[in-house]
Design a protein around this motif. Structure first.
Motif, PDB file in Angstrom:
ATOM      1  N   SER A   1      41.735  35.541  25.357  1.00  0.00           N
ATOM      2  CA  SER A   1      41.870  36.681  24.864  1.00  0.00           C
ATOM      3  C   SER A   1      41.774  37.985  25.991  1.00  0.00           C
TER       4      SER A   1
ATOM      5  N   VAL B   1      42.625  38.007  29.100  1.00  0.00           N
ATOM      6  CA  VAL B   1      44.039  38.076  29.895  1.00  0.00           C
ATOM      7  C   VAL B   1      44.947  38.749  28.914  1.00  0.00           C
ATOM      8  N   VAL B   2      45.324  38.313  27.544  1.00  0.00           N
ATOM      9  CA  VAL B   2      46.338  38.573  26.842  1.00  0.00           C
ATOM     10  C   VAL B   2      45.889  39.934  26.436  1.00  0.00           C
TER      11      VAL B   2
ATOM     12  N   ALA C   1      44.326  42.424  28.181  1.00  0.00           N
ATOM     13  CA  ALA C   1      44.562  43.289  29.497  1.00  0.00           C
ATOM     14  C   ALA C   1      46.136  43.591  29.663  1.00  0.00           C
ATOM     15  N   GLN C   2      47.002  42.569  29.251  1.00  0.00           N
ATOM     16  CA  GLN C   2      48.296  42.461  29.446  1.00  0.00           C
ATOM     17  C   GLN C   2      48.990  43.676  28.400  1.00  0.00           C
ATOM     18  N   LEU C   3      48.424  43.660  27.261  1.00  0.00           N
ATOM     19  CA  LEU C   3      48.600  44.266  26.152  1.00  0.00           C
ATOM     20  C   LEU C   3      48.231  45.919  26.388  1.00  0.00           C
TER      21      LEU C   3
ATOM     22  N   GLY D   1      48.051  47.271  29.222  1.00  0.00           N
ATOM     23  CA  GLY D   1      48.824  47.953  30.138  1.00  0.00           C
ATOM     24  C   GLY D   1      49.994  48.442  29.470  1.00  0.00           C
ATOM     25  N   ARG D   2      50.216  48.095  28.245  1.00  0.00           N
ATOM     26  CA  ARG D   2      51.533  48.717  27.461  1.00  0.00           C
ATOM     27  C   ARG D   2      51.258  49.601  26.434  1.00  0.00           C
TER      28      ARG D   2
ATOM     29  N   ALA E   1      45.804  47.741  21.422  1.00  0.00           N
ATOM     30  CA  ALA E   1      45.713  46.572  22.099  1.00  0.00           C
ATOM     31  C   ALA E   1      44.753  45.426  21.402  1.00  0.00           C
TER      32      ALA E   1
END
Length: 123
Positions: A57, A59-60, A62-64, A66-67, A73
């Motif tokens: 969670s 990691v995912v 943080a990636q979300l 960013g967008r 997110a």
């Protein structure tokens, strides 16, 4: 007692009621899915597979984030994981997987939501 303390106590009470309600279903599911000799292993496996979600969670998320905005997110992440769990439960995924891997280990009562009760006869 101040109103903030009263409100906090009420909030804790409601949270405990909701949490305890979910815990009441666990024994029913344990008996339905795992035989007595495999219950500890089954619950441990299930718990740790669920804990993997907690591992990915951040990691995912943080990636979300960013967008999109952080709130969006987190909502997307929560909705996705909740949807996956609902889908797995609705499709009885553990039972289907067991039938695929080792059909001889499937019991007739596995995954059944029907509770049978012993009937007593009047003497």
């Amino acid at each position: 007692m101040s109103s903030s303390q009263s409100s906090s106590s009420a909030s804790c009470f409601v949270q405990q009621c909701i949490r305890s309600g979910v815990g009441g279903l666990v024994p029913k599911w344990m008996v339905s899915w795992f035989t007595l000799d495999k219950r500890a292993a089954g619950l441990g496996f299930t718990y740790n597979v669920g804990a993997l979600r907690g591992a990915i969670s951040p990691v995912v998320g943080a990636q979300l984030a960013g967008r999109m905005p952080l709130g969006s997110a987190l909502m997307t992440l929560s909705a996705t994981f909740t949807g996956v769990v609902i889908l797995l439960v609705a499709l009885k995924f553990p039972l289907r997987l067991q039938r695929l891997i080792r059909p001889s280990a499937v019991r007739p009562e596995d995954g059944s939501d029907i509770v049978t009760r012993a009937t007593s006869q009047a003497v």
